[in-house]
Design an enzyme around this catalytic site. Structure first.
Site, PDB file in Angstrom:
ATOM      1  N   LYS A 127       0.994  -1.150  -0.066  1.00 17.71           N
ATOM      2  CA  LYS A 127      -0.170   0.105  -0.009  1.00 17.71           C
ATOM      3  C   LYS A 127       0.748   1.164  -0.017  1.00 17.71           C
ATOM      4  CE  LYS A 127      -4.307   0.430   0.627  1.00 17.71           C
ATOM      5  NZ  LYS A 127      -5.422  -0.375   0.062  1.00 17.71           N
TER       6      LYS A 127
HETATM    7  N1  GLU Z   1      -7.201   0.114  -3.131  1.00 13.67           N
HETATM    8  C1  GLU Z   1      -8.049  -0.915  -3.403  1.00 13.67           C
HETATM    9  C2  GLU Z   1      -8.015  -1.930  -2.292  1.00 13.67           C
HETATM   10  O1  GLU Z   1      -7.799  -1.692  -1.193  1.00 13.67           O
HETATM   11  C3  GLU Z   1      -7.602  -1.677  -4.754  1.00 13.67           C
HETATM   12  C4  GLU Z   1      -6.009  -2.233  -4.836  1.00 13.67           C
HETATM   13  C5  GLU Z   1      -5.783  -2.567  -6.199  1.00 13.67           C
HETATM   14  O2  GLU Z   1      -6.374  -2.583  -6.988  1.00 13.67           O
HETATM   15  O3  GLU Z   1      -4.628  -2.977  -6.361  1.00 13.67           O
HETATM   16  O4  GLU Z   1      -8.376  -3.064  -2.356  1.00 13.67           O
END
Ligand code: GLU
Length: 441
Positions: A127
């Site tokens: 993240k």
């Molecule tokens: N931000 C989204 C999540 O927390 C999507 C992450 C992604 O598509 O890599 O799942």
């Protein structure tokens, strides 16, 4: 508040003590590690894996100097936390938020590892975050800071190594700038596949059909798989929502199309209620035009307490972490808490709700639709293919349904909560892969 004495806190405290790291059970990262370790203990997962998942592999921090439109300079702090990549390249969104902290990003990266493992996607977990209020800067400033962040991350991200995506405060435009910046740096022979550096791009620039609504769509497929077993019919239920951004507004619109009544919504601008139902489409237009749910004509403004206390079948937090704490939980009157956001429920609130008989459907299951369609986008980019929405939805449905079944089976096997079962189903898979691969060297 007294120190936490549950088995999850106990396991986490012991592991962090062994690592000679401090431990704080009010901190979201330690709480989340604690919940994952509780699942690991229920399965007799080897100690080495518990050590590995307790800390991210890499925590990258960058500082981006950017010239603002008025000629002044600002320094923005950025993070990319890469939690684990045993299943495949690191994967996870990048959020833009003025109050973002490292422990929050670490938590979200750990949850991505668990989410991808539960859905059996060939990805690890990561993240990123940038400490900025995206609403307070101009479009040009947003572009400059995004390009600078991408350049600062450099080779720490890549289509075969770590693939960012949208999250809170970011969108397809920001992904387009990230991809364009990365492509400009890429060697000539790699420019075609370089667009796979991020997912959640605009449709015209390597994005996937169905990606924008994917998290909401996936959540609806999970409800389709699980509600009948609880004796609940989706077409007859009422719901309330926290957050009306991408996840909240798509969930509301897709549920409305299935006959669900949206009674109450709360976001950073206020809370609104209409016992007869709020039109999800009209509210989406209002939020688009004004920036929030406040002043929506066809509903009454209510205070936070009334919002939480409104009786509904489904209560769906779809905004930031820890929006449901013990105090809120004591007011809530719902049958099922459906976690659209990542980590929206504190452990104390969850325990209280479970004891009251409320079912809690965990985030790594409910909101995995986003990363699942990100996986489809990444696949399409690698193969220079374009899938239509029907194909995306059909494959998304298969993955979400299988994931929901996996959680149900594990909950029966361990006689556990759905959250413990979801982490167990994820960590068992990670453990099997470590068993096969071994731990280097
Ligand atoms: N931000 C989204 C999540 O927390 C999507 C992450 C992604 O598509 O890599 O799942």
């Amino acid at each position: 508040m007294p120190p936490c004495d549950t088995s999850s806190c106990q396991s986490a405290r012991e592991i962090f003590h062994e690592l000679e790291e401090y431990y704080d059970d009010h901190n979201i990262y330690f709480q989340t590690v604690g919940s994952v370790l509780e699942a690991a203990d229920a399965l007799d997962i080897p100690h080495r894996l518990k050590l590995i998942i307790t800390q991210p592999k890499n925590e990258i921090m960058v500082h981006c100097p950017v010239e603002m439109d008025d000629g002044t300079w600002q320094l923005f702090k950025g993070y990319r936390v890469q939690h684990n990549n045993v299943l495949g390249p690191y994967k996870g969104g990048i959020r833009y938020h003025p109050e973002v902290k490292l422990d929050e990003v670490k938590t979200l990266a750990l949850l991505m590892t668990m989410k991808c493992a539960l859905a059996r996607l060939p990805f690890g977990g990561a993240k990123g975050a940038l400490r900025i209020d995206p609403r307070s800067v101009s479009k040009q400033e947003l572009m400059r800071v995004t390009r600078r962040l991408t350049a600062a991350l450099g080779d720490n991200i890549g289509p075969d190594y770590d693939i960012p995506a949208p999250d809170v405060g970011t969108n397809s435009q920001i992904m387009a700038w990230m991809a364009d910046t990365y492509i400009n740096f890429a060697e000539t022979s790699r420019k075609v596949t370089a667009r796979g550096i991020v997912t959640g791009k605009p449709l015209a620039f390597g994005g996937s059909a169905g990606r924008e609504k994917a998290t909401g769509q996936g959540l609806v497929y999970v409800l389709d798989a699980l509600l009948p077993g609880m004796g609940i019919e989706l077409s007859k239920v009422s719901c309330s929502l926290i957050g009306y951004g991408n996840v909240g507004s798509w969930t509301a619109r897709l549920l409305q199309a299935r006959g669900t009544t949206l009674k109450a919504v709360m976001d950073h601008t206020g809370a609104i209620l209409n016992e007869n139902g709020i039109d999800a489409e009209a509210l989406a237009q209002h939020v688009q035009a004004t920036g929030g749910v406040h002043n929506f004509a066809d509903a009454t403004a209510v205070n936070t307490e009334t919002f939480y206390a409104t009786p509904v079948d489904l209560f769906i937090p779809a905004a930031l972490e820890q929006m449901v704490d013990l105090e809120h939980a004591k007011h809530m009157q719902c049958k099922v808490l459906v976690e659209g956001a990542n980590a929206p429920t504190t452990p104390r609130a969850e325990r209280y709700l479970l004891e009251k008989g409320v079912e809690v459907l965990p985030a790594i299951l409910c909101n995995a639709g986003g990363v699942t369609v990100s996986y489809f986008e990444w696949k399409q980019n690698r193969q220079s293919e374009t899938w239509d929405e029907a194909k995306v939805d059909a494959q998304l449905k298969t993955i979400m349904t299988r994931s929901a079944e996996r959680v149900l089976e594990m909950a029966e096997r361990l006689d556990s909560s759905m959250r413990t079962a979801s982490y167990a189903a994820a960590i068992e898979h990670i453990d099997q892969v470590y068993e096969m691969r071994g731990v280097f060297p």
